[in-house]
Design an enzyme around this catalytic site. Structure first.
Site, PDB file in Angstrom:
ATOM      1  N   GLY A 165       0.811  -1.207   0.000  1.00 35.56           N
ATOM      2  CA  GLY A 165       0.000   0.000   0.000  1.00 35.56           C
ATOM      3  C   GLY A 165       0.849   1.264   0.000  1.00 35.56           C
ATOM      4  O   GLY A 165       1.982   1.269   0.479  1.00 35.56           O
ATOM      5  N   SER A 166       0.296   2.350  -0.537  1.00 36.44           N
ATOM      6  CA  SER A 166       0.978   3.643  -0.504  1.00 36.44           C
ATOM      7  C   SER A 166       0.690   4.349   0.820  1.00 36.44           C
ATOM      8  O   SER A 166      -0.068   3.858   1.643  1.00 36.44           O
ATOM      9  CB  SER A 166       0.526   4.491  -1.685  1.00 36.44           C
ATOM     10  OG  SER A 166       0.952   3.895  -2.896  1.00 36.44           O
ATOM     11  N   GLY A 167       1.322   5.506   1.011  1.00 28.95           N
ATOM     12  CA  GLY A 167       1.164   6.247   2.253  1.00 28.95           C
ATOM     13  C   GLY A 167       2.330   6.024   3.202  1.00 28.95           C
ATOM     14  O   GLY A 167       2.376   6.620   4.280  1.00 28.95           O
ATOM     15  N   HIS A 168       3.272   5.147   2.782  1.00 25.59           N
ATOM     16  CA  HIS A 168       4.446   4.846   3.601  1.00 25.59           C
ATOM     17  C   HIS A 168       5.729   5.417   2.995  1.00 25.59           C
ATOM     18  O   HIS A 168       6.826   5.018   3.383  1.00 25.59           O
ATOM     19  CB  HIS A 168       4.610   3.331   3.738  1.00 25.59           C
ATOM     20  CG  HIS A 168       3.385   2.615   4.180  1.00 25.59           C
ATOM     21  ND1 HIS A 168       2.774   2.892   5.376  1.00 25.59           N
ATOM     22  CD2 HIS A 168       2.640   1.651   3.587  1.00 25.59           C
ATOM     23  CE1 HIS A 168       1.701   2.108   5.501  1.00 25.59           C
ATOM     24  NE2 HIS A 168       1.599   1.358   4.431  1.00 25.59           N
ATOM     25  N   LYS A 175       5.618  -7.617   2.925  1.00 28.73           N
ATOM     26  CA  LYS A 175       5.274  -7.305   4.313  1.00 28.73           C
ATOM     27  C   LYS A 175       4.058  -8.150   4.687  1.00 28.73           C
ATOM     28  O   LYS A 175       3.129  -8.313   3.884  1.00 28.73           O
ATOM     29  CB  LYS A 175       4.958  -5.815   4.483  1.00 28.73           C
ATOM     30  CG  LYS A 175       6.147  -4.899   4.179  1.00 28.73           C
ATOM     31  CD  LYS A 175       6.000  -3.488   4.712  1.00 28.73           C
ATOM     32  CE  LYS A 175       4.780  -2.731   4.244  1.00 28.73           C
ATOM     33  NZ  LYS A 175       4.604  -2.654   2.783  1.00 28.73           N
ATOM     34  N   ASP A 233      -1.497  -8.169   0.921  1.00 23.42           N
ATOM     35  CA  ASP A 233      -0.202  -8.282   0.244  1.00 23.42           C
ATOM     36  C   ASP A 233       0.183  -9.744   0.048  1.00 23.42           C
ATOM     37  O   ASP A 233       0.604 -10.150  -1.037  1.00 23.42           O
ATOM     38  CB  ASP A 233       0.894  -7.575   1.051  1.00 23.42           C
ATOM     39  CG  ASP A 233       0.778  -6.054   0.976  1.00 23.42           C
ATOM     40  OD1 ASP A 233      -0.014  -5.554   0.150  1.00 23.42           O
ATOM     41  OD2 ASP A 233       1.489  -5.370   1.730  1.00 23.42           O
ATOM     42  N   HIS A 293      -0.612   1.655   9.691  1.00 23.07           N
ATOM     43  CA  HIS A 293      -1.863   1.880   8.962  1.00 23.07           C
ATOM     44  C   HIS A 293      -2.901   2.598   9.813  1.00 23.07           C
ATOM     45  O   HIS A 293      -4.099   2.459   9.587  1.00 23.07           O
ATOM     46  CB  HIS A 293      -2.424   0.546   8.464  1.00 23.07           C
ATOM     47  CG  HIS A 293      -1.539  -0.120   7.461  1.00 23.07           C
ATOM     48  ND1 HIS A 293      -0.655  -1.111   7.788  1.00 23.07           N
ATOM     49  CD2 HIS A 293      -1.362   0.111   6.138  1.00 23.07           C
ATOM     50  CE1 HIS A 293       0.017  -1.489   6.705  1.00 23.07           C
ATOM     51  NE2 HIS A 293      -0.382  -0.765   5.701  1.00 23.07           N
TER      52      HIS A 293
END
Lengths: 331, 331
Positions: A54-57, A105, A110, A219
């Protein structure tokens, strides 16, 4: 909470990926439909190392694409897994025939989508996987559960696997080195202010001024305990580092790599103070802090807080950690 | 607002400097009493480039000490100038006899203390100064005023001067190149949430959810106007970039360097979207975005917001910008 710089919610990640090409087009290339990021100059004749999630990291994972680290990164939407078709396309684009190591991860989406991608390619490609599950806060005795979350140890895993691939190691060896890093790593994080999700505008939880959420992930989930510790950096760092030392069974004289990771809105001054306190703590335990990585490497949007990852080093890991790397976020 | 990771207020900066040695001891050394940071491996026989100023803007300036950039950085307390004696000691420590170029952001305290240091050394050292005053928000017709503030163009100035020194340029030449960068650069910033000063625990101003403070500096001061712009990144970026293009008199075909700078708590996704929108805007004006630097380089503690700096490039500046650099924050 403050505005989040974006245009429409629907294309935030897509536009950020295009922006990465603006800032780092000498290092990375964006493939569209399906979306993934590869090196600008493809490697030849070496095992490919691929990660994503996921993005945002950010800078994880796209910021770690480049010589000596990842060959491709596959981003999903904010806090959402990429699809199996994205992952498959990325592997097809960069596997040179030496095989691919997929670094995953440990999150349900995922694991599912990366595994499907590997299955889809099983007749044509050699795809080995490394599952990163370093977050001590999610340790459980329960059998059959989802296991521990994957957090900042993924950066160490990507660096070590990328260096091994660059040095010409075969696919089994790169995989085994990745698994070795995971088996020797543990992470704990804490938050002082939860992230605000730009897609919903909502902060994921609320804390009082004197509260700290201990054992958070990346998250926006709550941690394992809400605490009211003293304001001292020394105490905060010890509360994270002490369980890590115990979990890894680090004895006196053990050489250690530490990642002091800012979770989004934590200032450089704070991370530097935390790094100092971590060295003091580890030295007090008789441990040798031989390598450090200090900065915002695995973020959770604009969360205020930090995580500490410890990895038990040996000569082999030292050498691979020190190997040259040239990516947008790590050089 | 959330906790700030530190121990006692009195030693925050001191401990953060010690922490920088933990994370980047291969690149930098901390001198204590008086406090300044030098390269771990001193340069030989080249002009020295020195900068400094209040802390709270990290990685500026200590993060830019290293080969191809600064020879020393002199930090004050949070948002406070270093003393003249600190600056003098730093110059004495690293000047090899070829002279020193002092890069000074235009704030009263910095100008005063850096100038006193230069005066104190006038019989023994050649010290030339470059005053950085790039912040368009503080432009004024008024004569005799303090002039424009120095903000993110200081990073470009440090990089160009450092590269020129590394290439063996004499002190006058390094100074002139720094002044050339300043004369060809302009910056504007905006904030979505003011910083919280860790020494006082106070946020420096309050904004409503839909408000943006336009024309902010890097010390928590209010800007020149509180606006309620659309939520679109494209509009935000244009409001910053358009006055810069005009002020620099950039005509069609002009080559440009852009610094898209996060002011503290701005996420990588946001800065990438801003970089994309900036390229679109500049290309729409017929300008050529030839170089970019995107990230949190000149912060204002945990302020949420960004600044954009444009520098009019030419072949000489391109070449110096591209020269190798190896510092904690820029490589």
């Amino acid at each position: 909470m403050g505005r989040f710089v974006m245009n429409a919610r629907e294309n935030l990640v897509q536009q950020a990926l295009e922006g990465l090409e603006v800032s780092d087009g000498d290092l990375v290339r964006l493939n569209r439909d399906p979306d993934f990021v590869t090196r600008a100059e493809p490697a030849r004749d070496e095992v490919a190392v691929v990660s994503g999630g996921g993005s945002g990291h950010e800078p994880l994972h796209t910021g770690f694409v480049g010589r000596g680290m990842l060959h491709a990164a596959v981003p999903g939407d904010v806090f959402a897994s990429p699809t199996a078709l994205q992952v498959r396309a990325a592997i097809e684009a960069i596997d040179t025939g030496r095989g691919t190591v997929l670094i995953i991860k440990n999150y349900t989406g995922d694991v599912l989508n990366f595994s499907i991608a590997a299955d889809l390619l099983s007749n044509t490609h050699t795809v080995e996987t490394v599952l990163v599950d370093d977050d001590l806060a999610t340790s459980s005795e329960e059998e059959g559960g989802p296991g521990r979350r994957g957090t900042a140890a993924v950066v160490v895993t990507e660096k070590i696997c990328g260096a091994a691939a660059e040095a010409g190691a075969p696919v089994d060896r790169v995989r085994d080195l990745g698994r070795k890093v995971v088996s020797r790593s543990a992470t704990l994080g804490m938050s002082f202010r939860a992230p605000t999700n730009p897609l919903t505008g909502l902060r994921s939880f609320e804390l009082e001024e004197d509260e700290v959420e201990f054992g958070v992930g990346i998250h926006g989930e709550r941690g394992i305990e809400t605490r009211r510790p003293s304001g001292e950096a020394a105490d905060l760092v010890e509360s994270l580092a002490s369980p890590l030392v115990e979990a890894l069974g680090l004895g006196r004289g053990a050489p250690v790599l530490a990642v002091v990771n800012g979770l989004g809105a934590t200032h450089g001054l704070e991370l530097s103070v935390a790094a100092l306190e971590l060295r003091r703590f580890l030295e007090g335990k008789g441990l040798r802090l031989e390598r450090t990585l200090v900065g915002p490497y695995v973020t959770s949007l604009d969360m205020k807080g930090l995580s500490i990852t410890l990895t038990a080093l040996d000569d082999e890991l030292n050498e691979l950690w020190d190997a040259p790397v040239h990516t947008p976020a790590l050089r």
